[in-house]
Design an enzyme around this catalytic site. Structure first.
Site, PDB file in Angstrom:
ATOM      1  N   HIS A 145       0.858  -1.192   0.000  1.00  0.00           N
ATOM      2  CA  HIS A 145       0.000   0.000   0.000  1.00  0.00           C
ATOM      3  C   HIS A 145       0.889   1.235   0.000  1.00  0.00           C
ATOM      4  O   HIS A 145       1.680   1.445   0.927  1.00  0.00           O
ATOM      5  CB  HIS A 145      -0.917   0.002   1.225  1.00  0.00           C
ATOM      6  CG  HIS A 145      -2.013  -1.018   1.128  1.00  0.00           C
ATOM      7  ND1 HIS A 145      -2.425  -1.783   2.187  1.00  0.00           N
ATOM      8  CD2 HIS A 145      -2.767  -1.400   0.048  1.00  0.00           C
ATOM      9  CE1 HIS A 145      -3.402  -2.592   1.776  1.00  0.00           C
ATOM     10  NE2 HIS A 145      -3.618  -2.376   0.484  1.00  0.00           N
TER      11      HIS A 145
ATOM     12  N   ARG B  31       0.829   4.468   0.511  1.00  0.00           N
ATOM     13  CA  ARG B  31       0.951   5.539   1.512  1.00  0.00           C
ATOM     14  C   ARG B  31       1.523   5.085   2.842  1.00  0.00           C
ATOM     15  O   ARG B  31       1.761   5.910   3.727  1.00  0.00           O
ATOM     16  CB  ARG B  31      -0.421   6.151   1.750  1.00  0.00           C
ATOM     17  CG  ARG B  31      -1.455   5.187   2.348  1.00  0.00           C
ATOM     18  CD  ARG B  31      -2.832   5.823   2.275  1.00  0.00           C
ATOM     19  NE  ARG B  31      -3.890   4.942   2.762  1.00  0.00           N
ATOM     20  CZ  ARG B  31      -5.179   5.286   2.696  1.00  0.00           C
ATOM     21  NH1 ARG B  31      -5.541   6.444   2.187  1.00  0.00           N
ATOM     22  NH2 ARG B  31      -6.100   4.467   3.155  1.00  0.00           N
ATOM     23  N   GLU B  32       1.763   3.795   3.009  1.00  0.00           N
ATOM     24  CA  GLU B  32       2.206   3.276   4.306  1.00  0.00           C
ATOM     25  C   GLU B  32       3.727   3.346   4.402  1.00  0.00           C
ATOM     26  O   GLU B  32       4.432   2.341   4.444  1.00  0.00           O
ATOM     27  CB  GLU B  32       1.634   1.860   4.485  1.00  0.00           C
ATOM     28  CG  GLU B  32       0.094   1.894   4.496  1.00  0.00           C
ATOM     29  CD  GLU B  32      -0.603   0.551   4.369  1.00  0.00           C
ATOM     30  OE1 GLU B  32       0.079  -0.488   4.427  1.00  0.00           O
ATOM     31  OE2 GLU B  32      -1.837   0.545   4.220  1.00  0.00           O
TER      32      GLU B  32
ATOM     33  N   ARG C 131      -3.197   4.882  -2.134  1.00  0.00           N
ATOM     34  CA  ARG C 131      -3.053   3.533  -1.554  1.00  0.00           C
ATOM     35  C   ARG C 131      -2.789   2.461  -2.618  1.00  0.00           C
ATOM     36  O   ARG C 131      -2.019   1.524  -2.404  1.00  0.00           O
ATOM     37  CB  ARG C 131      -4.354   3.197  -0.820  1.00  0.00           C
ATOM     38  CG  ARG C 131      -4.563   1.732  -0.429  1.00  0.00           C
ATOM     39  CD  ARG C 131      -5.920   1.588   0.247  1.00  0.00           C
ATOM     40  NE  ARG C 131      -6.353   0.220   0.428  1.00  0.00           N
ATOM     41  CZ  ARG C 131      -6.171  -0.490   1.548  1.00  0.00           C
ATOM     42  NH1 ARG C 131      -5.545   0.046   2.568  1.00  0.00           N
ATOM     43  NH2 ARG C 131      -6.621  -1.726   1.654  1.00  0.00           N
TER      44      ARG C 131
ATOM     45  N   ASN D 213      -3.641  -5.485  -2.321  1.00  0.00           N
ATOM     46  CA  ASN D 213      -3.883  -6.482  -1.276  1.00  0.00           C
ATOM     47  C   ASN D 213      -5.319  -7.016  -1.301  1.00  0.00           C
ATOM     48  O   ASN D 213      -5.805  -7.548  -0.313  1.00  0.00           O
ATOM     49  CB  ASN D 213      -3.547  -5.912   0.106  1.00  0.00           C
ATOM     50  CG  ASN D 213      -3.063  -6.988   1.058  1.00  0.00           C
ATOM     51  OD1 ASN D 213      -2.405  -7.948   0.633  1.00  0.00           O
ATOM     52  ND2 ASN D 213      -3.394  -6.859   2.339  1.00  0.00           N
ATOM     53  N   ARG D 214      -5.962  -6.866  -2.440  1.00  0.00           N
ATOM     54  CA  ARG D 214      -7.252  -7.531  -2.696  1.00  0.00           C
ATOM     55  C   ARG D 214      -7.168  -8.281  -4.023  1.00  0.00           C
ATOM     56  O   ARG D 214      -8.151  -8.758  -4.537  1.00  0.00           O
ATOM     57  CB  ARG D 214      -8.389  -6.489  -2.808  1.00  0.00           C
ATOM     58  CG  ARG D 214      -8.599  -5.623  -1.608  1.00  0.00           C
ATOM     59  CD  ARG D 214      -9.182  -6.396  -0.420  1.00  0.00           C
ATOM     60  NE  ARG D 214      -9.411  -5.512   0.714  1.00  0.00           N
ATOM     61  CZ  ARG D 214      -8.466  -5.174   1.592  1.00  0.00           C
ATOM     62  NH1 ARG D 214      -7.233  -5.653   1.486  1.00  0.00           N
ATOM     63  NH2 ARG D 214      -8.757  -4.370   2.599  1.00  0.00           N
TER      64      ARG D 214
ATOM     65  N   HIS E 173       2.791  -3.507   6.725  1.00  0.00           N
ATOM     66  CA  HIS E 173       1.808  -2.449   6.444  1.00  0.00           C
ATOM     67  C   HIS E 173       1.850  -1.440   7.591  1.00  0.00           C
ATOM     68  O   HIS E 173       2.571  -1.611   8.566  1.00  0.00           O
ATOM     69  CB  HIS E 173       0.396  -3.036   6.434  1.00  0.00           C
ATOM     70  CG  HIS E 173       0.057  -3.922   5.279  1.00  0.00           C
ATOM     71  ND1 HIS E 173      -0.906  -3.606   4.365  1.00  0.00           N
ATOM     72  CD2 HIS E 173       0.531  -5.143   4.911  1.00  0.00           C
ATOM     73  CE1 HIS E 173      -1.027  -4.588   3.480  1.00  0.00           C
ATOM     74  NE2 HIS E 173      -0.154  -5.536   3.787  1.00  0.00           N
ATOM     75  N   SER E 174       1.005  -0.421   7.485  1.00  0.00           N
ATOM     76  CA  SER E 174       0.696   0.401   8.650  1.00  0.00           C
ATOM     77  C   SER E 174      -0.756   0.836   8.504  1.00  0.00           C
ATOM     78  O   SER E 174      -1.285   0.825   7.392  1.00  0.00           O
ATOM     79  CB  SER E 174       1.620   1.624   8.743  1.00  0.00           C
ATOM     80  OG  SER E 174       1.284   2.593   7.779  1.00  0.00           O
TER      81      SER E 174
ATOM     82  N   TYR F 160     -10.427  -6.866  10.120  1.00  0.00           N
ATOM     83  CA  TYR F 160     -11.716  -7.047   9.428  1.00  0.00           C
ATOM     84  C   TYR F 160     -11.534  -8.124   8.370  1.00  0.00           C
ATOM     85  O   TYR F 160     -10.404  -8.484   8.034  1.00  0.00           O
ATOM     86  CB  TYR F 160     -12.206  -5.746   8.760  1.00  0.00           C
ATOM     87  CG  TYR F 160     -11.114  -4.938   8.078  1.00  0.00           C
ATOM     88  CD1 TYR F 160     -10.474  -5.407   6.934  1.00  0.00           C
ATOM     89  CD2 TYR F 160     -10.704  -3.709   8.583  1.00  0.00           C
ATOM     90  CE1 TYR F 160      -9.463  -4.680   6.317  1.00  0.00           C
ATOM     91  CE2 TYR F 160      -9.689  -2.967   7.975  1.00  0.00           C
ATOM     92  CZ  TYR F 160      -9.083  -3.464   6.851  1.00  0.00           C
ATOM     93  OH  TYR F 160      -8.078  -2.753   6.259  1.00  0.00           O
TER      94      TYR F 160
ATOM     95  N   GLU G  89       0.975  -4.806  10.935  1.00  0.00           N
ATOM     96  CA  GLU G  89       0.591  -3.393  10.850  1.00  0.00           C
ATOM     97  C   GLU G  89       1.467  -2.644  11.852  1.00  0.00           C
ATOM     98  O   GLU G  89       1.313  -2.811  13.064  1.00  0.00           O
ATOM     99  CB  GLU G  89      -0.890  -3.189  11.210  1.00  0.00           C
ATOM    100  CG  GLU G  89      -1.865  -3.921  10.310  1.00  0.00           C
ATOM    101  CD  GLU G  89      -2.202  -3.181   9.026  1.00  0.00           C
ATOM    102  OE1 GLU G  89      -1.652  -2.086   8.794  1.00  0.00           O
ATOM    103  OE2 GLU G  89      -3.014  -3.721   8.256  1.00  0.00           O
TER     104      GLU G  89
HETATM  105  O1  0X9 Z   1      -6.762  -4.040   4.482  1.00  0.00           O
HETATM  106  C1  0X9 Z   1      -5.592  -4.439   4.323  1.00  0.00           C
HETATM  107  O2  0X9 Z   1      -5.164  -4.794   3.240  1.00  0.00           O
HETATM  108  C2  0X9 Z   1      -4.647  -4.472   5.536  1.00  0.00           C
HETATM  109  N1  0X9 Z   1      -4.832  -3.307   6.352  1.00  0.00           N
HETATM  110  S1  0X9 Z   1      -4.384  -1.826   5.807  1.00  0.00           S
HETATM  111  O3  0X9 Z   1      -4.897  -0.843   6.734  1.00  0.00           O
HETATM  112  N2  0X9 Z   1      -2.800  -1.713   5.848  1.00  0.00           N
HETATM  113  O4  0X9 Z   1      -4.858  -1.657   4.473  1.00  0.00           O
HETATM  114  C3  0X9 Z   1      -4.913  -5.731   6.340  1.00  0.00           C
HETATM  115  C4  0X9 Z   1      -4.742  -7.009   5.584  1.00  0.00           C
HETATM  116  C5  0X9 Z   1      -4.935  -8.245   6.420  1.00  0.00           C
HETATM  117  N3  0X9 Z   1      -4.886  -9.453   5.643  1.00  0.00           N
HETATM  118  C6  0X9 Z   1      -5.935  -9.905   4.915  1.00  0.00           C
HETATM  119  N4  0X9 Z   1      -7.118  -9.374   4.981  1.00  0.00           N
HETATM  120  N5  0X9 Z   1      -5.718 -10.937   4.141  1.00  0.00           N
HETATM  121 ZN    ZN Z   2      -1.767  -1.732   4.105  1.00  0.00          ZN
END
Ligand code: 0X9
Ligand code: ZN
Length: 417
Positions: A179, A181-182, A232, A250-251, A302-303, A354, A377
């Site tokens: 991401h 901005r982290e 991001r 990360n999705r 991450h952060s 989440y 994080e």
């Molecule tokens: O949402 C995310 O991708 C991560 N948090 S962030 O605030 N840095 O964007 C958490 C990812 C945790 N891992 C999975 N959900 N697989």
């Molecule tokens: Zn992140």
């Protein structure tokens, strides 16, 4: 002298401010506010606001009692406050002027004018990659660098291999800045690389091989230096009629892709992309994880929020071997906290932060077969969020490196020859 200063100083400040990206003006007076849902009605309302897509959620709603951080621009503030108050959500201000903090931090960087790598400040992609190349030249016995791919906008992507006496050993794969901005993520990953190479870690490096990619979203990272500090996603083109760009890297991974906590809307911050692995940068990282045999640990930094998380992110269920992952996380966090007293929470990502499918951690474990997959994080807990002051880079690096050493020793003792 005073008269000269009173003329020159505002001019200098004006030059510094006008050199900052235009988006700071849009963020002038933008606030980050925190609310804590205590009823299901409040939680649902926050979910609705999230879905609406009008605000940048720095911390998304998860559960009753879990804080939610929302960034809101000046023109939208009245409406958001009214909407939160209509659901009796108490608003706490975390940052009163996001644009001002960004401009101040940027002015400070400009004043320092530092081009060479250090951990007194954050550095751009060119500085980081030039430094990586210099490491390989300075420590040829311990470190090599190879280009393993090219980003959407054509930036070279590099992998560092850190080990003593060959790579036929259990491996730890580390990445940063998925991401954009982290910023504390690549700062800490590079800090730890520097420690591994300049400290006395021959014993560890003789038994374990570290594979490191400090910036796996180089286009997004570069964009945060030139145009939008709070970007991001990646920077790929989408078919959005509104011209929205990028997917959430990360999705984007092909494991329960887009099932939960992700969006099909290209304008969303959590856009999963048009299909799994649509983002070339994630293909590059995937191919490395696949190619490198013997990986025991995957660590992605991450952060923010101070969490040490393990899979799964797509379900509340836990992996069958979750206790092994939890035990190692507990040991790592214990060592981390011992340095500066920084508190971390440990747990599966769905249960800690989440549900969000398509994350690199879930893929590393679920498809890549890496048993110990973690998302960390880093600091802080929301005082500055993504805008963590540069003065916290070294302390964050120090404590996180202690955790990494615990993970390294564990791999050495469990899998080493
Ligand atoms: O949402 C995310 O991708 C991560 N948090 S962030 O605030 N840095 O964007 C958490 C990812 C945790 N891992 C999975 N959900 N697989
Ligand atoms: Zn992140």
């Amino acid at each position: 002298m005073r008269a000269v200063l009173s003329v020159v100083l505002p001019l200098v400040l004006l030059v510094l401010v006008s050199a900052t990206p235009t988006q700071h003006y849009a963020l002038q007076g933008a606030k980050v506010v925190r609310v804590v849902p205590h009823t299901l009605g409040q939680l649902n309302h926050l979910h609705q606001l999230l879905m609406q897509g009008s605000y940048d959620f720095w911390k998304e709603p998860r559960a009753l009692g879990s804080p939610v951080d929302i960034m809101v621009t000046l023109p939208a503030q009245e409406q958001l406050m009214a909407s939160l108050e209509s659901h009796s959500l108490k608003v706490q201000e975390r940052l009163s002027d996001v644009g001002k903090v960004i401009a101040e931090q940027e002015a400070e960087r400009g004043q320092r004018g530092a081009k060479a790598m250090d951990w007194a400040d954050y550095h751009n992609y060119e500085t980081i990659t030039a430094w990586m190349a210099s490491l390989a030249a300075q420590h040829p016995d311990l470190c090599s660098m190879e280009q393993v791919g090219t980003s959407y906008e054509g930036r070279p992507m590099y992998l560092l291999t850190i080990s003593k006496g060959g790579t036929d050993k259990p491996g730890i794969f580390i990445d940063g800045d998925i991401h954009a901005r982290e910023w504390i993520s690549p700062a800490v990953v590079t800090y730890m690389v520097n420690q591994l190479l300049t400290g006395s870690h021959d014993d560890l490096l003789s038994s374990v091989v570290f594979y490191v990619m400090p910036v796996i979203n180089p286009d997004g990272y570069s964009y945060t230096f030139t145009d939008d500090r709070l970007w991001r996603k990646t920077r790929s083109h989408t078919d959005s009629v509104f011209g929205c760009m990028g997917a959430d890297p990360n999705r984007n991974w092909d494991f329960h892709w887009n099932e939960v906590g992700a969006s099909s809307n290209p304008c969303s911050e959590t856009y999963a992309g048009p299909h799994p692995f649509s983002e070339v940068e994630m293909q590059v990282v995937r191919d490395q994880i696949t190619r490198l045999g013997n990986l025991k640990v995957y660590l992605t930094f991450h952060s923010f929020s101070q969490l040490w998380m393990y899979p799964w992110g797509f379900t509340t269920d836990l992996p069958s071997d979750w206790k092994d992952l939890d035990d190692l996380a507990q040991d790592a966090v214990k060592a981390l906290t011992a340095i500066h007293g920084t508190h971390y929470e440990i747990g599966s990502s769905t249960n800690t932060i989440y549900a969000a499918a398509g994350g690199s951690d879930d893929w590393a474990k679920g498809v890549g077969g890496v048993k110990y997959a973690y998302t960390v994080e880093l600091r802080d807990q929301g005082n500055y969020g993504f805008l963590l002051p540069r003065s916290q880079i070294i302390p964050t690096g120090e404590e996180t490196f202690e955790a990494l050493k615990v993970v390294g020793s564990f791999v050495k003792n469990t899998y080493g020859k």
